[in-house]
Design an enzyme around this catalytic site. Structure first.
Site, mmCIF file in Angstrom:
data_model
loop_
_atom_site.group_PDB
_atom_site.id
_atom_site.type_symbol
_atom_site.label_atom_id
_atom_site.label_comp_id
_atom_site.label_asym_id
_atom_site.label_seq_id
_atom_site.Cartn_x
_atom_site.Cartn_y
_atom_site.Cartn_z
ATOM 1 N N THR A 158 -32.760 10.272 -40.723
ATOM 2 C CA THR A 158 -33.066 11.053 -39.706
ATOM 3 C C THR A 158 -31.204 12.416 -39.717
ATOM 4 O OG1 THR A 158 -33.579 9.131 -37.955
ATOM 5 C CG2 THR A 158 -32.334 10.842 -36.842
ATOM 6 N N ARG A 243 -28.529 -0.080 -31.755
ATOM 7 C CA ARG A 243 -29.225 -1.338 -31.935
ATOM 8 C C ARG A 243 -29.312 -0.811 -29.809
ATOM 9 N NH1 ARG A 243 -28.263 -5.200 -35.976
ATOM 10 N NH2 ARG A 243 -29.183 -3.921 -38.062
ATOM 11 N N GLU A 363 -32.958 0.811 -37.653
ATOM 12 C CA GLU A 363 -32.057 0.117 -37.374
ATOM 13 C C GLU A 363 -32.509 -1.150 -37.296
ATOM 14 O OE1 GLU A 363 -29.266 2.043 -34.410
ATOM 15 O OE2 GLU A 363 -30.177 3.960 -34.989
HETATM 16 N N1 CAA Z 1 -20.130 -7.073 -37.298
HETATM 17 C C1 CAA Z 1 -19.284 -7.443 -38.560
HETATM 18 N N2 CAA Z 1 -19.046 -7.511 -39.231
HETATM 19 C C2 CAA Z 1 -20.845 -8.229 -40.767
HETATM 20 C C3 CAA Z 1 -21.966 -8.006 -39.021
HETATM 21 C C4 CAA Z 1 -21.933 -7.555 -37.803
HETATM 22 N N3 CAA Z 1 -22.626 -7.197 -36.966
HETATM 23 N N4 CAA Z 1 -23.238 -8.076 -39.732
HETATM 24 C C5 CAA Z 1 -22.739 -8.372 -40.984
HETATM 25 N N5 CAA Z 1 -21.511 -8.966 -40.859
HETATM 26 C C6 CAA Z 1 -19.775 -9.007 -42.225
HETATM 27 C C7 CAA Z 1 -20.438 -10.736 -42.688
HETATM 28 O O1 CAA Z 1 -19.796 -11.455 -41.807
HETATM 29 C C8 CAA Z 1 -20.755 -10.685 -43.895
HETATM 30 O O2 CAA Z 1 -18.980 -10.720 -43.632
HETATM 31 P P1 CAA Z 1 -17.945 -11.667 -44.719
HETATM 32 O O3 CAA Z 1 -18.603 -11.705 -46.098
HETATM 33 O O4 CAA Z 1 -16.820 -11.104 -45.294
HETATM 34 O O5 CAA Z 1 -18.138 -12.847 -44.297
HETATM 35 C C9 CAA Z 1 -21.430 -9.718 -44.453
HETATM 36 O O6 CAA Z 1 -20.999 -8.376 -43.507
HETATM 37 C C10 CAA Z 1 -21.934 -9.295 -44.921
HETATM 38 O O7 CAA Z 1 -23.392 -10.336 -44.167
HETATM 39 P P2 CAA Z 1 -24.082 -10.433 -44.343
HETATM 40 O O8 CAA Z 1 -24.011 -12.071 -45.387
HETATM 41 O O9 CAA Z 1 -24.992 -11.683 -43.059
HETATM 42 O O10 CAA Z 1 -25.380 -9.614 -45.517
HETATM 43 P P3 CAA Z 1 -26.498 -9.964 -45.989
HETATM 44 O O11 CAA Z 1 -26.732 -9.386 -46.431
HETATM 45 O O12 CAA Z 1 -27.306 -11.597 -44.996
HETATM 46 O O13 CAA Z 1 -27.429 -8.573 -44.128
HETATM 47 C C11 CAA Z 1 -28.239 -8.111 -42.754
HETATM 48 C C12 CAA Z 1 -27.397 -8.789 -43.130
HETATM 49 C C13 CAA Z 1 -28.478 -8.403 -40.847
HETATM 50 C C14 CAA Z 1 -29.852 -8.465 -42.854
HETATM 51 C C15 CAA Z 1 -27.835 -6.799 -42.774
HETATM 52 O O14 CAA Z 1 -28.219 -6.655 -43.989
HETATM 53 C C16 CAA Z 1 -29.086 -5.860 -41.976
HETATM 54 O O15 CAA Z 1 -28.286 -5.955 -40.775
HETATM 55 N N6 CAA Z 1 -29.948 -5.064 -42.359
HETATM 56 C C17 CAA Z 1 -30.623 -4.040 -42.138
HETATM 57 C C18 CAA Z 1 -30.576 -2.734 -41.909
HETATM 58 C C19 CAA Z 1 -30.580 -1.513 -40.942
HETATM 59 O O16 CAA Z 1 -30.357 -2.148 -39.674
HETATM 60 N N7 CAA Z 1 -30.833 -0.648 -41.387
HETATM 61 C C20 CAA Z 1 -30.972 0.618 -40.544
HETATM 62 C C21 CAA Z 1 -30.489 1.717 -41.708
HETATM 63 S S1 CAA Z 1 -30.207 2.812 -40.502
HETATM 64 C C22 CAA Z 1 -31.326 3.801 -39.282
HETATM 65 O O17 CAA Z 1 -32.137 3.517 -39.114
HETATM 66 C C23 CAA Z 1 -30.571 4.704 -38.266
HETATM 67 C C24 CAA Z 1 -31.517 5.872 -38.384
HETATM 68 O O18 CAA Z 1 -31.859 7.240 -39.179
HETATM 69 C C25 CAA Z 1 -31.859 5.837 -37.205
#
Ligand code: CAA
Length: 392
Positions: A158, A243, A363
């Protein structure tokens, strides 16, 4: 529990409503049709202070709370989500990320320009093979001593063709997995940054979505955000707040379609009376009003939790999940209320339906929100956020 908005919040809502009516509504169909980036409108949004609403005034921001930002997002999104996504990315992902996690030099150099709207920014996380699975970053940032060398491709960015700054997420150390990911401030004028063609999209067609290529882009060490390896957490933390912005956008789209449906249903007559007097339509309006109000409460509550410094990750995911589903469902219903008129551009509801779809995708898709929510339930966090004063 308080449900009344403050004087300041009401003023922001009113200003955003007037701005939308006077500045965004007149050209919105044309911009959507021609995929025309709203350059003049963005300049006016900057003048209104909509591009750095939550940033401290000492960095040229508006110093407002998240709820004020949500109210403005809601109003703009009733009409023009191409403009509101520009606003959302700049406020929630770029400015907020820099203000909370950037150092003083980075804030002075970059945040001041982004918060005033002199520049706009992009958040570059998604890749051709790393969308929902955000830890699978292929873009690399190799540590060269005094600088990093960035190589890779980012997708669906974006503001991609109009931003001055990219916040780029890249893998520095593959062996460390997500703990080897970093976030960088990259100036788009630097050698090696190239912008691909603008995407031709279903909705938010005037917004500027591009693929970005980085080829041997030299980034000074001083442009890394936070400690080495903080990049994935940075992205997750920034997206939690983002979000709330997209949930507000979805809420605005749903509310915009609902307002048009109510107006049309009161004016349009069939079988000798306004169609709003027919139960088939009146019940649709009742369902729309109820579910939109439920979405509004979730969105405002997530914003409130953030403003209190409480844990809002689960609440933001719930708000985005619910508001985006409501937006999709009720923009379709608003078209149905309009009948044949709803299917043509002049009546605005078909655009709102096309715009609604992206709120279930970007997002974090609805499926990813369910992952975040269910993990919050299982870790025992979700049902005690009102009691917990957690870190952001
Ligand atoms: N805050 C802080 N830390 C976080 C967190 C949060 N909200 N969520 C995860 N973490 C940390 C975890 O604690 C973990 O750390 P540790 O290993 O130290 O404990 C690390 O991050 C990895 O977390 P997960 O094991 O939960 O990771 P995962 O691979 O299972 O993925 C997920 C989790 C929530 C699915 C994540 O991958 C996700 O949010 N995916 C979606 C991505 C997304 O939103 N993309 C949007 C693109 S941007 C966009 O759209 C912008 C635009 O232009 C409009």
């Amino acid at each position: 529990m308080e449900f009344l908005l403050t004087e300041e919040q009401l003023a922001v809502q009113e200003a955003a409503r007037e701005f939308t009516k006077n500045e965004l509504l007149p050209g919105v169909i044309e911009r959507d049709k021609n995929m025309k980036f709203p350059k003049d409108e963005v300049r006016k949004m900057a003048e209104m202070g909509f591009l750095g609403m939550m940033v401290d005034t000492k960095y040229n921001g508006g110093g407002m709370d998240t709820l004020s930002y949500v109210l403005a997002m809601e109003e703009l999104s009733k009409v023009d989500s191409s403009c509101s996504v520009i606003m959302s990315v700049n406020n929630s992902l770029v400015c907020w990320g820099l203000e909370v996690y950037g150092n003083e030099n980075q804030k002075e150099k970059y945040l001041t320009k982004l918060a005033s709207g002199e520049w706009i920014g992009s958040f570059c996380l998604s890749e051709p093979e790393a969308g929902s699975d955000a830890t699978s970053q292929r873009t690399t940032a190799i540590d060269m001593g005094d600088h990093y060398l960035i190589n890779g491709t980012k997708n669906w960015i974006t503001n991609g063709g109009s931003s001055s700054i990219h916040l780029v997420i890249a893998q520095t150390n593959t062996e460390l997995g997500h703990k080897g990911i970093n976030a960088f401030i990259v100036e788009t004028s630097w050698p090696g940054v190239s912008i691909g063609a603008k995407e031709d999209k279903l909705g938010i067609r005037a917004s500027d979505t591009h693929t970005i290529m980085y080829t041997d882009v030299k980034v000074p060490k001083s442009n890394r955000i936070g400690e080495d390896g903080f990049g994935f957490k940075f992205a997750m933390k920034v997206l939690s707040g983002g979000r709330i912005g997209i949930a507000a956008q979805a809420l605005g789209i749903a509310a915009g379609a609902y307002e048009l449906a109510v107006k049309y249903a009161k004016e349009r007559e069939a079988f000798g009376k306004p169609i709003a007097q027919h139960q088939a339509i009146a019940f649709k309006l009742a369902d729309m009003a109820t579910e939109i109000e439920a979405a509004r409460l979730l969105v405002y509550r997530a914003a409130w939790l953030k403003d209190q410094g409480m844990d809002y990750t689960g609440a933001a995911a719930m708000a985005k999940l619910f508001a985006s589903e409501v937006a999709m469902k009720h923009t379709v219903e608003a078209i149905q209320v309009h009948g044949g008129y709803g299917y043509v551009k002049e009546y605005h509801v078909e655009r709102l339906m096309r715009d609604a779809k992206i709120t279930q995708i970007y997002e974090g898709t609805s499926e990813m929100q369910r992952i975040v929510i269910s993990r919050n339930i299982l870790s025992g966090q979700l049902y005690e956020p009102m009691m917990k004063s957690g870190e952001n």
